[in-house]
Design an enzyme around this catalytic site. Structure first.
Site, short mmCIF file in Angstrom:
data_model
loop_
_atom_site.label_atom_id
_atom_site.label_comp_id
_atom_site.label_asym_id
_atom_site.label_seq_id
_atom_site.Cartn_x
_atom_site.Cartn_y
_atom_site.Cartn_z
N ARG A 1 0.87 -1.18 0.00
CA ARG A 1 0.00 0.00 0.00
C ARG A 1 0.90 1.23 0.00
O ARG A 1 2.12 1.11 0.08
CB ARG A 1 -1.01 -0.02 1.14
N GLY A 2 0.27 2.40 -0.10
CA GLY A 2 1.06 3.61 -0.28
C GLY A 2 1.16 3.87 -1.78
O GLY A 2 1.51 2.97 -2.56
N ALA A 3 0.84 5.09 -2.18
CA ALA A 3 0.68 5.38 -3.60
C ALA A 3 1.89 4.97 -4.47
O ALA A 3 1.72 4.27 -5.47
CB ALA A 3 0.35 6.86 -3.79
N ARG B 1 -7.57 -0.35 -6.62
CA ARG B 1 -7.84 0.73 -5.66
C ARG B 1 -8.01 2.03 -6.44
O ARG B 1 -7.25 2.29 -7.38
CB ARG B 1 -6.69 0.86 -4.64
N GLN C 1 -2.04 2.69 9.98
CA GLN C 1 -0.73 2.66 9.29
C GLN C 1 0.33 3.43 10.07
O GLN C 1 1.52 3.12 9.97
CB GLN C 1 -0.86 3.28 7.88
N ASP D 1 -1.79 10.65 -2.06
CA ASP D 1 -2.18 9.60 -3.01
C ASP D 1 -2.53 10.18 -4.37
O ASP D 1 -2.41 9.51 -5.39
CB ASP D 1 -3.36 8.80 -2.45
N ASN E 1 -5.13 12.63 0.47
CA ASN E 1 -4.28 11.76 1.30
C ASN E 1 -5.19 11.02 2.30
O ASN E 1 -6.41 11.22 2.33
CB ASN E 1 -3.20 12.57 2.02
N LYS E 2 -4.57 10.22 3.11
CA LYS E 2 -5.30 9.38 4.08
C LYS E 2 -6.29 10.20 4.90
O LYS E 2 -5.99 11.33 5.31
CB LYS E 2 -4.27 8.69 4.98
O1 MRU Z 1 -4.45 3.28 2.21
P1 MRU Z 1 -2.96 3.43 2.07
O2 MRU Z 1 -2.20 2.82 3.21
O3 MRU Z 1 -2.47 2.95 0.73
O4 MRU Z 1 -2.75 4.98 2.13
C1 MRU Z 1 -1.44 5.50 2.09
C2 MRU Z 1 -1.41 6.96 2.30
O5 MRU Z 1 -2.40 7.64 2.42
C3 MRU Z 1 -0.07 7.58 2.23
O6 MRU Z 1 0.03 8.66 3.12
C4 MRU Z 1 0.11 8.07 0.80
O7 MRU Z 1 0.01 7.00 -0.10
C5 MRU Z 1 1.39 8.71 0.58
S1 MRU Z 1 2.57 7.47 0.50
C6 MRU Z 1 4.07 7.88 0.21
#
Ligand code: MRU
Length: 369
Positions: free
Chosen positions: A58-60, A95, A208, A249, A259-260
């Protein structure tokens, strides 16, 4: 200090790599962290898609790199035009929010379209490796540019005390190929000897921050404290946060930062308290086709069970899931939100720090707008 002592010290520092067979893709199973460190082999495009869907990765930026390798796995199995289309369609369904997914699939698919099927598998692996290497380089550069901001704050404090950074979710090396986005400046400042402490938002519901950011900061010896998601405003009111750095993201061409979930509320608190609020992201996280993030960034809604239940380690060491809410309680699980550009002090990219505006981003990326 985080409890991470049960993991070995010879772990990889990258999140995705190829097995010795040159074909199998290896990733860290992030659903098991921080309680266990295990890797997972991805052998098919379906394996890659499921790993993204289930948040094994996970993470963009890492979603993008995994999708690129998923395309390569797809081409190794079926390099025909139909195979190419099917691989891309499957990965794009995983996603919705992280634009890096669409970007990476597009980069590989465009390269494949120019080649005869027989040449596609090898070229797709090369394209995926380039995407992974580029991500690592971009995150390192983000770290260098962000380091200057931390240095300035350290100098403004007269070189005394500690620079206090608040971050949300996990925008660390686990969310990218290497370094992280929000954590890259933190790691570089730590390596440069600047005393630093990180407030880590737990980041409900998937936690996370508590699970991943705390684990990786602890692993590298960076001082940090996990806080509940609602603590940030209080800390800012009491002068206990010098700056916020978050990842993204999907950021619009006008600087709105997706973002999250919960990022927006931190930005509001930061603005009310005069705390600088930065988003750190590679250009692969910018969606140049949109400007109004609130209207146009698709917000993933995930399973309500992630809200009603929580996973953790029991005293006997087993990892268990327990219910938090009364049985049958309705819950909604919006996974992301959008912070309007007006609340963002600057966007830290691989090319420098831009004002969060169309002009600001265009000045750094005239070739992409
Ligand atoms: O749902 P996730 O864990 O994929 O979400 C990740 C985030 O929101 C991160 O902050 C975002 O991807 C930036 S990652 C370098």
């Amino acid at each position: 200090m985080a409890d991470w002592t049960d993991v070995s010290s010879d772990r990889p520092t990258r999140t995705i790599w190829l097995h010795d067979d040159g074909r199998t893709v290896v990733v860290i199973d992030q659903t098991l962290l921080p309680h266990a460190f295990e890797t997972l082999d991805l052998k098919t495009v379906e394996d890659a898609a499921v790993a993204i869907e289930t948040m094994v990765v996970r993470g963009a930026p890492l979603i993008g790199a995994t999708a690129a390798y998923g395309m390569a796995l797809g081409m190794a199995a079926d390099p025909s035009d139909a195979g190419l289309e099917a691989a891309a369609a499957r990965l794009l369904r995983t996603r919705p929010t992280a634009i890096n997914l669409h970007w990476a699939v597009g980069v590989v698919a465009d390269a494949m379209a120019l080649l005869p099927p027989a040449a596609r598998a090898e070229a797709a692996y090369t394209a995926a490796a380039d995407i992974a290497d580029d991500d690592a380089a971009m995150c390192s550069a983000i770290g260098d540019h962000g380091l200057r901001i931390i240095e300035e704050i350290w100098e403004a404090k007269g070189g005394t005390g500690v620079v206090q950074v608040l971050t949300h979710c996990n925008a660390g090396w686990l969310a990218t190929v290497e370094w992280g986005t929000a954590t890259a400046p933190i790691y570089k400042a730590f390596e440069a000897g600047i005393p630093i402490h990180v407030w880590v938002d737990e980041t409900r519901p998937r936690n996370q921050g508590a699970s991943l950011t705390a684990w990786e900061l602890g692993d590298r010896g960076v001082p940090h404290s996990v806080i509940v998601d609602n603590a940030g405003g209080h800390l800012m009111q009491h002068g206990m946060v010098d700056l916020c750095i978050v990842g993204s993201d999907r950021t619009t061409a006008a600087g709105d930062v997706g973002n999250k979930i919960g990022t927006y509320l931190k930005a509001l608190a930061a603005r009310d308290n005069g705390v600088p609020f930065y988003a750190a992201l590679p250009s692969s996280s910018i969606d140049w086709s949109i400007t109004d993030g609130v209207a146009a960034i698709p917000i993933e809604e995930r399973d309500a069970a992630e809200v009603t239940h929580v996973r953790g380690q029991a005293p006997d060491g087993s990892v268990v899931t327990v219910r938090l809410t009364p049985a049958g309680t309705a819950a909604r699980n919006y996974a992301f939100d959008v912070t309007p550009a007006r609340l963002v002090t600057g966007i830290i990219t691989e090319r420098g720090v831009a004002p969060a505006s169309r002009e600001g981003l265009a000045s750094l990326f005239p070739d992409m707008t």
